[in-house]
Design a protein around this motif. Sequence first.
Motif, PDB file in Angstrom:
ATOM      1  N   VAL A 114     -29.050 -53.430 -13.745  1.00  0.00           N
ATOM      2  CA  VAL A 114     -30.003 -54.488 -13.403  1.00  0.00           C
ATOM      3  C   VAL A 114     -29.670 -55.079 -12.036  1.00  0.00           C
ATOM      4  O   VAL A 114     -30.555 -55.326 -11.200  1.00  0.00           O
ATOM      5  N   GLU A 115     -28.387 -55.308 -11.795  1.00  0.00           N
ATOM      6  CA  GLU A 115     -27.986 -55.868 -10.513  1.00  0.00           C
ATOM      7  C   GLU A 115     -28.329 -54.908  -9.374  1.00  0.00           C
ATOM      8  O   GLU A 115     -28.793 -55.311  -8.302  1.00  0.00           O
ATOM      9  N   ARG A 116     -28.085 -53.623  -9.590  1.00  0.00           N
ATOM     10  CA  ARG A 116     -28.389 -52.632  -8.555  1.00  0.00           C
ATOM     11  C   ARG A 116     -29.891 -52.604  -8.232  1.00  0.00           C
ATOM     12  O   ARG A 116     -30.303 -52.548  -7.067  1.00  0.00           O
ATOM     13  N   ILE A 117     -30.688 -52.621  -9.291  1.00  0.00           N
ATOM     14  CA  ILE A 117     -32.149 -52.578  -9.093  1.00  0.00           C
ATOM     15  C   ILE A 117     -32.625 -53.821  -8.340  1.00  0.00           C
ATOM     16  O   ILE A 117     -33.421 -53.750  -7.395  1.00  0.00           O
ATOM     17  N   ALA A 118     -32.084 -55.005  -8.757  1.00  0.00           N
ATOM     18  CA  ALA A 118     -32.505 -56.249  -8.115  1.00  0.00           C
ATOM     19  C   ALA A 118     -32.108 -56.280  -6.641  1.00  0.00           C
ATOM     20  O   ALA A 118     -32.892 -56.652  -5.757  1.00  0.00           O
ATOM     21  N   LEU A 119     -30.898 -55.846  -6.364  1.00  0.00           N
ATOM     22  CA  LEU A 119     -30.453 -55.834  -4.982  1.00  0.00           C
ATOM     23  C   LEU A 119     -31.227 -54.807  -4.153  1.00  0.00           C
ATOM     24  O   LEU A 119     -31.536 -55.034  -2.977  1.00  0.00           O
ATOM     25  N   ALA A 120     -31.544 -53.665  -4.786  1.00  0.00           N
ATOM     26  CA  ALA A 120     -32.318 -52.638  -4.061  1.00  0.00           C
ATOM     27  C   ALA A 120     -33.710 -53.160  -3.707  1.00  0.00           C
ATOM     28  O   ALA A 120     -34.218 -52.958  -2.597  1.00  0.00           O
ATOM     29  N   LEU A 121     -34.340 -53.847  -4.662  1.00  0.00           N
ATOM     30  CA  LEU A 121     -35.662 -54.425  -4.412  1.00  0.00           C
ATOM     31  C   LEU A 121     -35.601 -55.457  -3.287  1.00  0.00           C
ATOM     32  O   LEU A 121     -36.465 -55.495  -2.411  1.00  0.00           O
TER      33      LEU A 121
END
Length: 313
Positions: free
Chosen positions: A9-16
């Motif tokens: 979730v953290e990776r996806i949020a940071l990628a976005l």
Amino acid sequence: MNSDVRYRVERIALALMSASGVVVLIADLLGWLDALAPGGALPKVTLLILSTVTVFLLLEIDRLRKLDVVQEQVTALDEAVQTRIARLDDTVQSQVARLDSSFRTQLAKLDIDTVAQQLKQENYLGVIRVHEHFPETEFNAFVDAASQEVVVLQTWMPNLEQLRQSLEKALTDQRIPVRIMLLHPSSPVAGLRDEALRRVRDPAFAVDVRASVQRCLAGLAELHTAVPAESRELLRVRVYNSLPSIAVHKVDEHFLVSSFLHRQLAIDSAQMEIDGGDTTMGRQVRQELDTLWDIGHDVAFPDWRESLRNIDL
């Protein structure tokens, strides 16, 4: 939340967030932002800063994930340590309990008082100490703590005045019997004791046994009068016409015993201190006291002289 799920979730949020920053940058270059928000320079800068931070976080997220792993390992280690401590504590407590039980069992088998009493009986027949002469201080202390009786066997009591206060307290405060046995002043034994005391001494040191017994009886009459009426019956005095073997001062089950030696009074002779009426020496002394008491005659106070005249020797 599971660490893997949170990581994703953290990776996806940071990628976005990072992609949004790139999109904003491209849109700014193409002039789309000016069309959407004229003069919005500050929001542009803000988006650029956020994009930079996001990129940095994306680069560092693996290291941050390692912190989660360390936390999990620390938690697991703490739980393991706590479990081991609990097990160790239970083991130690169990061992201590077994040791305490074993120790108590051994103590139960070892009755120290009984062993000490047996040793006194076997080695000293009840004698625990020998005093150089009559210990007035110790005797008075024994009387002050007495709870059963006080008994004196003498030809007469040369130290009556020194003992009077404790005897009066025993009669008045402690309310215990005081029995005293003295030689009859008219007994032929009085003359023999006179002879034994002066045979090897200068006549100036001569002791009149008969007069000494009478002075003692007079002192006991004063003691009888001094105590309250309800305590007077506790004081019993008997005179005997016999050859006494020993001088005895008994307090409860404690004895001070001496001999009637030539040339010196019994209170000036060595005193054997005996602890226990059931010891060998204690039984022998009690038997001698009972014998002299049985052959003695009561002295009535306050008129002790008339009482003596009524006694047939």
